[in-house]
Enzyme design. Sequence first.
Site, mmCIF file in Angstrom:
data_model
loop_
_atom_site.group_PDB
_atom_site.id
_atom_site.type_symbol
_atom_site.label_atom_id
_atom_site.label_comp_id
_atom_site.label_asym_id
_atom_site.label_seq_id
_atom_site.Cartn_x
_atom_site.Cartn_y
_atom_site.Cartn_z
ATOM 1 N N VAL A 270 64.992 18.584 96.538
ATOM 2 C CA VAL A 270 64.528 20.021 96.327
ATOM 3 C C VAL A 270 65.519 20.523 95.134
ATOM 4 O O VAL A 270 64.933 21.229 94.274
ATOM 5 C CB VAL A 270 65.065 20.851 97.587
ATOM 6 C CG1 VAL A 270 64.705 22.258 97.326
ATOM 7 C CG2 VAL A 270 64.171 20.114 98.859
ATOM 8 N N LYS B 187 69.041 24.319 106.913
ATOM 9 C CA LYS B 187 68.726 24.716 108.189
ATOM 10 C C LYS B 187 69.698 24.315 109.574
ATOM 11 O O LYS B 187 70.021 25.410 110.244
ATOM 12 C CB LYS B 187 67.323 24.464 108.750
ATOM 13 C CG LYS B 187 67.225 22.954 108.766
ATOM 14 C CD LYS B 187 66.094 22.400 107.444
ATOM 15 C CE LYS B 187 66.027 21.224 107.215
ATOM 16 N NZ LYS B 187 65.002 20.618 106.369
ATOM 17 N N GLU C 105 64.304 31.132 102.814
ATOM 18 C CA GLU C 105 62.939 30.922 103.264
ATOM 19 C C GLU C 105 62.973 29.552 103.161
ATOM 20 O O GLU C 105 61.749 29.015 104.003
ATOM 21 C CB GLU C 105 61.969 31.524 102.012
ATOM 22 C CG GLU C 105 60.708 31.894 102.255
ATOM 23 C CD GLU C 105 60.415 32.682 103.498
ATOM 24 O OE1 GLU C 105 60.453 33.923 103.311
ATOM 25 O OE2 GLU C 105 60.004 32.075 104.647
ATOM 26 N N VAL D 268 62.931 27.000 106.519
ATOM 27 C CA VAL D 268 61.891 27.153 107.618
ATOM 28 C C VAL D 268 60.585 27.016 107.259
ATOM 29 O O VAL D 268 60.012 27.619 106.462
ATOM 30 C CB VAL D 268 62.105 28.581 108.376
ATOM 31 C CG1 VAL D 268 61.025 28.201 109.608
ATOM 32 C CG2 VAL D 268 63.421 28.578 108.801
ATOM 33 N N GLY E 136 59.115 24.731 104.820
ATOM 34 C CA GLY E 136 58.906 24.601 103.483
ATOM 35 C C GLY E 136 58.338 25.780 102.500
ATOM 36 O O GLY E 136 58.921 26.806 102.500
ATOM 37 N N GLU F 192 64.747 13.915 106.356
ATOM 38 C CA GLU F 192 65.904 14.147 106.239
ATOM 39 C C GLU F 192 66.860 12.881 105.884
ATOM 40 O O GLU F 192 66.277 11.857 106.012
ATOM 41 C CB GLU F 192 66.696 14.798 107.435
ATOM 42 C CG GLU F 192 65.921 15.955 107.918
ATOM 43 C CD GLU F 192 66.280 17.268 106.898
ATOM 44 O OE1 GLU F 192 67.259 17.677 106.436
ATOM 45 O OE2 GLU F 192 65.144 17.667 106.284
ATOM 46 N N ASP G 47 65.449 18.916 113.635
ATOM 47 C CA ASP G 47 65.089 19.556 112.323
ATOM 48 C C ASP G 47 64.339 20.960 113.052
ATOM 49 O O ASP G 47 64.652 21.963 112.583
ATOM 50 C CB ASP G 47 64.573 18.857 111.567
ATOM 51 C CG ASP G 47 63.839 19.499 110.550
ATOM 52 O OD1 ASP G 47 64.854 19.694 109.347
ATOM 53 O OD2 ASP G 47 62.897 20.130 110.466
ATOM 54 N N LYS H 85 65.055 25.047 113.039
ATOM 55 C CA LYS H 85 63.971 26.157 112.389
ATOM 56 C C LYS H 85 63.668 27.155 113.294
ATOM 57 O O LYS H 85 63.695 28.329 113.158
ATOM 58 C CB LYS H 85 62.907 25.558 111.548
ATOM 59 C CG LYS H 85 63.340 24.295 110.611
ATOM 60 C CD LYS H 85 62.240 23.420 110.228
ATOM 61 C CE LYS H 85 62.655 22.586 109.061
ATOM 62 N NZ LYS H 85 61.572 21.638 108.805
#
Length: 414
Positions: A14, A96, A120, A123, A125, A181, A192, A196
């Site tokens: 990311v 998260k 943002e 949760v 993507g 992950e 995960d 979220k």
Amino acid sequence: MSKLTIGLFGFGCVGQGLYNILERSQHESIGVKKIVVKNPEKDRPLPRQRFSFHPDDILKDGEINVVVELTDDADAAFAILKSALQNGKHVVTANKKMLAENLEEIVHLQRRYNRSVLYEAAVCGSIPIIRSLEEYYAHEEISSVEGIFNGSTNYILTRVLEERLSYAEALNEARRLGFAETDPTLDVEGLDPRYKLSIVLLHAFGVVISPELIPVSGITRMGREESEFAQKNSLSLRLCAHAVKQDDKVFAWVMPQFIPLSHHLAHTRLEYNAVQITGEFAGRQLLTGKGAGSMPTALAVLSDIIALQNNYRYPLTKRKSSKCPLFSTNISLNAWVRFDGNQAITWTVFNKVFGGYANAGCQVIVGELALDTIAYLAQQEGVHVVLLPEDFKITSWPAAGTEIRREAAVACVQ
Ligand code: HSE
């Protein structure tokens, strides 16, 4: 804030996506000044002098006013977040686990230091769910937020059920494509999406609870029986997250679920996520989009960075309301329960039994159970649980099984 000078923590999937988007879009008022990473030995796509290895190079830099935290270590991320706020910086994060485990304190720290923490990207993507809940649904009485909150498991289930890939192959692809992950058990065991969901509970209902209180089970126990049953009954199988409000209570769980092929969640494929929100005035609405991957997630991070230019902070309208529901797990759901071998089934764990079958390898009972019982069974060796829709009618059992007579089964639980 007119000019945003960013200190970036983490340069994985990311982080690199964000860097590339910023390079490409050439925002004059947004620039990355420093990038701090953990491992000096790792090969990276930028020159070495672009990186630093000391958090204070960002945290103590007076020119940097925004910390973007994109690491995969929840404890280190929380330390960075606290220090950034103490040093007068806003924070954008996608972590998260760190958020879910520290939500109450993060809400408090933002107020104390008068800085924003936006997330943002944490949760679903690219789906703009947090700001939608905060802004669009601020005055809507939401009765449920449900859907597919994990891209990796959705990718695996799609590839295994529709394209007959093996589970291991599909998982490897989810890792290679940057959806999973670093520790993929967080995906496949449902942890995960549970993180979220606990973040969603705050923004949809004003409820803050430890994620550990949310009943969870993942997709690792899904097998040929489930796949055959789904096929024969026009069902798909997805890992779904649910937060459902009834009167003054909110119930939440993350579990694999059979979904009729007529339902849109059954057609949410690959790394796509979907969030269905049901409210008093709007009725049912669906948001869908890529839930994992470098660029879609990076776009959500950028959207938070841009929101900071407008001095945005989550208003937490539902949290401030006097009508916050209480969290509870005291609800019953329909489930398919498969017991390996011929182990004796404790029928009394079912509130109601709708049917079942047995074959040489397993016994399956479909019925209604308390959520806590479902969560308990789902953790037991040799037991496999999949939820079923409320109004579901079984049309066909797998051919190789002998049907367990419904009357006999019902008599057992009475
Ligand atoms: N591992 C996560 C997923 C990444 O697969 O959904 C996005 O949060």
